[in-house]
Design a protein around this motif. Structure first.
Motif, PDB file in Angstrom:
ATOM      1  N   VAL A   1       0.854  -1.203   0.000  1.00  0.00           N
ATOM      2  CA  VAL A   1       0.000   0.000   0.000  1.00  0.00           C
ATOM      3  C   VAL A   1       0.884   1.246   0.000  1.00  0.00           C
ATOM      4  N   GLY A   2       1.896   1.227   0.883  1.00  0.00           N
ATOM      5  CA  GLY A   2       2.934   2.251   0.827  1.00  0.00           C
ATOM      6  C   GLY A   2       2.607   3.568   1.483  1.00  0.00           C
ATOM      7  N   THR A   3       1.743   3.559   2.519  1.00  0.00           N
ATOM      8  CA  THR A   3       1.410   4.821   3.195  1.00  0.00           C
ATOM      9  C   THR A   3       1.574   4.725   4.707  1.00  0.00           C
ATOM     10  N   ILE A   4       1.803   5.874   5.290  1.00  0.00           N
ATOM     11  CA  ILE A   4       1.752   6.066   6.739  1.00  0.00           C
ATOM     12  C   ILE A   4       0.766   7.211   6.955  1.00  0.00           C
ATOM     13  N   VAL A   5      -0.206   7.001   7.833  1.00  0.00           N
ATOM     14  CA  VAL A   5      -1.224   8.036   8.066  1.00  0.00           C
ATOM     15  C   VAL A   5      -1.339   8.288   9.566  1.00  0.00           C
ATOM     16  N   SER A   6      -1.253   9.549   9.961  1.00  0.00           N
ATOM     17  CA  SER A   6      -1.540   9.937  11.345  1.00  0.00           C
ATOM     18  C   SER A   6      -2.809  10.776  11.352  1.00  0.00           C
ATOM     19  N   THR A   7      -3.701  10.476  12.307  1.00  0.00           N
ATOM     20  CA  THR A   7      -4.923  11.258  12.477  1.00  0.00           C
ATOM     21  C   THR A   7      -5.053  11.642  13.949  1.00  0.00           C
ATOM     22  N   GLY A   8      -5.891  12.616  14.227  1.00  0.00           N
ATOM     23  CA  GLY A   8      -6.119  12.988  15.620  1.00  0.00           C
ATOM     24  C   GLY A   8      -7.283  13.942  15.769  1.00  0.00           C
ATOM     25  N   GLN A   9      -7.668  14.132  17.024  1.00  0.00           N
ATOM     26  CA  GLN A   9      -8.809  14.980  17.358  1.00  0.00           C
ATOM     27  C   GLN A   9      -8.452  15.884  18.527  1.00  0.00           C
ATOM     28  N   LEU A  10      -8.738  17.164  18.352  1.00  0.00           N
ATOM     29  CA  LEU A  10      -8.447  18.174  19.374  1.00  0.00           C
ATOM     30  C   LEU A  10      -9.735  18.805  19.867  1.00  0.00           C
ATOM     31  N   LEU A  11      -9.862  18.922  21.179  1.00  0.00           N
ATOM     32  CA  LEU A  11     -10.918  19.742  21.754  1.00  0.00           C
ATOM     33  C   LEU A  11     -10.413  21.182  21.694  1.00  0.00           C
ATOM     34  N   GLY A  12     -10.635  21.812  20.559  1.00  0.00           N
ATOM     35  CA  GLY A  12     -10.102  23.148  20.310  1.00  0.00           C
ATOM     36  C   GLY A  12     -10.242  23.493  18.842  1.00  0.00           C
ATOM     37  N   GLY A  13      -9.661  24.624  18.431  1.00  0.00           N
ATOM     38  CA  GLY A  13      -9.839  25.125  17.072  1.00  0.00           C
ATOM     39  C   GLY A  13      -8.778  24.641  16.096  1.00  0.00           C
ATOM     40  N   ALA A  14      -9.053  24.854  14.793  1.00  0.00           N
ATOM     41  CA  ALA A  14      -8.158  24.383  13.737  1.00  0.00           C
ATOM     42  C   ALA A  14      -6.813  25.099  13.773  1.00  0.00           C
ATOM     43  N   GLU A  15      -6.822  26.381  14.119  1.00  0.00           N
ATOM     44  CA  GLU A  15      -5.559  27.135  14.156  1.00  0.00           C
ATOM     45  C   GLU A  15      -4.625  26.573  15.222  1.00  0.00           C
ATOM     46  N   GLU A  16      -5.184  26.264  16.398  1.00  0.00           N
ATOM     47  CA  GLU A  16      -4.378  25.658  17.460  1.00  0.00           C
ATOM     48  C   GLU A  16      -3.870  24.281  17.024  1.00  0.00           C
ATOM     49  N   LEU A  17      -4.724  23.527  16.353  1.00  0.00           N
ATOM     50  CA  LEU A  17      -4.326  22.189  15.922  1.00  0.00           C
ATOM     51  C   LEU A  17      -3.175  22.260  14.913  1.00  0.00           C
ATOM     52  N   ARG A  18      -3.257  23.199  13.972  1.00  0.00           N
ATOM     53  CA  ARG A  18      -2.162  23.354  12.995  1.00  0.00           C
ATOM     54  C   ARG A  18      -0.843  23.634  13.712  1.00  0.00           C
ATOM     55  N   ARG A  19      -0.924  24.447  14.746  1.00  0.00           N
ATOM     56  CA  ARG A  19       0.293  24.770  15.512  1.00  0.00           C
ATOM     57  C   ARG A  19       0.814  23.529  16.246  1.00  0.00           C
ATOM     58  N   LEU A  20      -0.100  22.738  16.808  1.00  0.00           N
ATOM     59  CA  LEU A  20       0.305  21.565  17.585  1.00  0.00           C
ATOM     60  C   LEU A  20       0.929  20.467  16.727  1.00  0.00           C
ATOM     61  N   ILE A  21       0.469  20.346  15.478  1.00  0.00           N
ATOM     62  CA  ILE A  21       0.990  19.252  14.637  1.00  0.00           C
ATOM     63  C   ILE A  21       2.233  19.655  13.837  1.00  0.00           C
ATOM     64  N   ARG A  22       2.736  20.858  14.069  1.00  0.00           N
ATOM     65  CA  ARG A  22       3.931  21.311  13.325  1.00  0.00           C
ATOM     66  C   ARG A  22       5.097  20.319  13.385  1.00  0.00           C
ATOM     67  N   PRO A  23       5.391  19.743  14.569  1.00  0.00           N
ATOM     68  CA  PRO A  23       6.509  18.777  14.594  1.00  0.00           C
ATOM     69  C   PRO A  23       6.315  17.609  13.622  1.00  0.00           C
ATOM     70  N   LEU A  24       5.084  17.198  13.408  1.00  0.00           N
ATOM     71  CA  LEU A  24       4.834  16.120  12.448  1.00  0.00           C
ATOM     72  C   LEU A  24       4.985  16.621  11.012  1.00  0.00           C
ATOM     73  N   LEU A  25       4.506  17.830  10.764  1.00  0.00           N
ATOM     74  CA  LEU A  25       4.578  18.381   9.408  1.00  0.00           C
ATOM     75  C   LEU A  25       6.014  18.621   8.967  1.00  0.00           C
ATOM     76  N   ARG A  26       6.896  18.807   9.959  1.00  0.00           N
ATOM     77  CA  ARG A  26       8.321  19.035   9.640  1.00  0.00           C
ATOM     78  C   ARG A  26       9.103  17.735   9.507  1.00  0.00           C
ATOM     79  N   THR A  27       8.424  16.610   9.709  1.00  0.00           N
ATOM     80  CA  THR A  27       9.082  15.306   9.667  1.00  0.00           C
ATOM     81  C   THR A  27       8.842  14.650   8.320  1.00  0.00           C
ATOM     82  N   GLY A  28       9.923  14.179   7.671  1.00  0.00           N
ATOM     83  CA  GLY A  28       9.768  13.540   6.371  1.00  0.00           C
ATOM     84  C   GLY A  28       9.151  14.506   5.376  1.00  0.00           C
TER      85      GLY A  28
END
Length: 459
Positions: free
Chosen positions: A254-281
């Protein structure tokens, strides 16, 4: 000498299905089609008295019984050849008292229905993602999901359970277990697994207000595995407890890696929180958005749809991130997976401020409180000739990872784990046997990995 059976006086009530009925084949099927058993009778109970009658009927005749709600027992514990299946799936009322923040949920409800009924009152319980899993087994085994780090396990929010238990030599009765009465049975129902002590018919849950949540999904190519998996394992327990996340590594085909998650909060905060993942690979696909909570439950349910019908699953807990050798084992096994339907899935549980790890390992039966993550190793197939190869692959995979992980989740049961009492229950097993002896001394409710009747404690 065989026990003398009572005169057969009790009659079955409810919707009764026997061999020869047009609906028998559908009625006997399990979620995991690896199992194909032929019960003597299946009783679809519609009220508590139907359950009592079914237990009495089986006891009077010396017939083996199994209890079934959502049919999701991964090792087919909720079915039996030649016995009676007590199916509670038609007992599916839900009543919400928003003022007192409780919900009374009958035992036959699938999770999607519970979420929908609670959402109508803008409340929820922390629970899983599979839409058709029964709330019964989910709760009794613990109950992990995407609100776990904030609100705990499903069983942590269980205030009361009604249960039909065996009584006397051939009888059955309903008892209520809560903090004030039968508190030991409530404790055993918070992670002790389904079908061990009786037939749970009704749960009272503490509910939480809910409106919108933010969700994310990040996809990488398989070649990023040795960067992404360690990064997620370091990051997932360290973020706010309002964010619970998962990672799934598919087979190399299949050849994929997928991370998902749910935040009790807004999309802007979530984008900030997932930055370490976005900077990986090199992420190839990213989604972040705010949605009504009920839409989030549907989003996370999608991965449980359209799966191959037969499967073998095992589980384990991570108390620290896997070392490089552990990640290499994942890479090696998934690069030689038996087919494209094999994967490794992991969810964050512990870490910063987690409601799961704040509870003592002995306060409920669920002992894995200090684990940072849970793993699920799975293989799926359609044709019987593929079965042995898939099962052996999962078992070899489990053994290879064993130096780096501990235990197993009772809702991911695995018949190939020899010391399953320690794997599922840890230090709580001794007390569980005492509860079993008290409420089911004749071992009426038994299956391949049921709690055995403990020895009487001398005073």
């Amino acid at each position: 000498m065989a026990q003398k059976l009572k005169k057969k006086s009790t009659r079955l009530t409810g919707r009764i299905v026997i061999p020869g009925n047009p609906s028998y084949n559908t009625a006997r099927m399990e979620f995991n089609r690896r199992f194909s058993k032929f019960p003597r009778v299946i009783v679809f109970c519609q009220r508590t008295q139907d359950v009592i009658n079914a237990v009495k009927w089986a006891r009077e005749r010396g017939i083996r019984l199994r209890v079934r709600s959502g049919r999701h027992s991964y090792e087919g514990f909720s079915t039996v050849n030649g016995g009676i299946i007590i199916d509670v799936s038609e007992m599916n009322k839900v009543k919400v008292d928003r003022k007192n923040r409780v919900a009374i949920v009958q035992t036959g409800n699938p999770l999607a229905r519970v979420y929908k009924k609670l959402w109508n009152k803008r409340v929820t319980i922390p629970a899983g993602t599979a839409p058709d899993v029964g709330v019964a087994g989910l709760t009794l085994g613990g109950g992990i999901g995407l609100l776990s780090r904030k609100y705990g396990l499903t069983c942590d929010n269980l205030k009361q359970v009604k249960m039909v238990v065996a009584s006397g030599r051939y009888g059955a009765k309903t008892i209520v277990a809560n903090r004030k009465k039968h508190s030991d049975l409530l404790w055993a129902s918070q992670g002790g697994g389904g079908g061990n002590f009786g037939v749970a018919t009704e749960y009272t849950f503490r509910v939480r207000p809910i409106s919108s949540v933010s969700i994310y999904s990040i996809t990488w190519k398989w070649s990023d595995l040795e960067k992404v998996f360690p990064a997620w394992q370091r990051w997932a327990p360290s973020v706010t407890n309002r964010l619970t996340s998962t990672i799934e590594v598919a087979a190399k085909q299949v050849g994929t890696i997928v991370s998902t998650g749910q935040l009790l909060g807004g999309a802007e905060e979530l984008r900030r929180l997932i930055r370490p993942l976005l900077r990986t690979g090199t992420p190839v696909k990213v989604m972040v958005k705010t949605v009504p909570f009920i839409e989030a439950t549907k989003f996370f349910a999608e991965s449980d749809l359209n799966l191959e019908p037969k499967f073998k699953i095992t589980g384990a807990y991570g108390f620290q991130p896997l070392p490089p050798e552990g990640v290499r084992i994942i890479r090696d096994f998934l690069s030689k997976a038996p087919n494209r339907h094999s994967n490794v899935w992991s969810q964050s549980l512990g870490g910063t401020g987690s409601a799961v790890s704040r509870v003592s390992p002995t306060a409920t039966t669920y002992p894995h409180r200090k684990a940072e993550t849970i793993y699920e190793l799975s293989a799926r197939w359609r044709n019987n000739r593929e079965q042995e190869r898939n099962i052996q692959w999962v078992e070899r995979f489990r053994r290879a990872l064993r130096p780096f992980v501990k235990g197993d989740y009772v809702n991911f049961p695995d018949l190939q784990i020899k010391n399953w009492p320690k794997a599922y229950y840890g230090e709580n097993f001794g007390r569980l046997k005492q509860v079993k002896r008290k409420y089911d001394p004749h071992n009426v409710f038994r299956f391949a990995q049921s709690i055995p009747v403990g020895k009487q404690v001398k005073k």
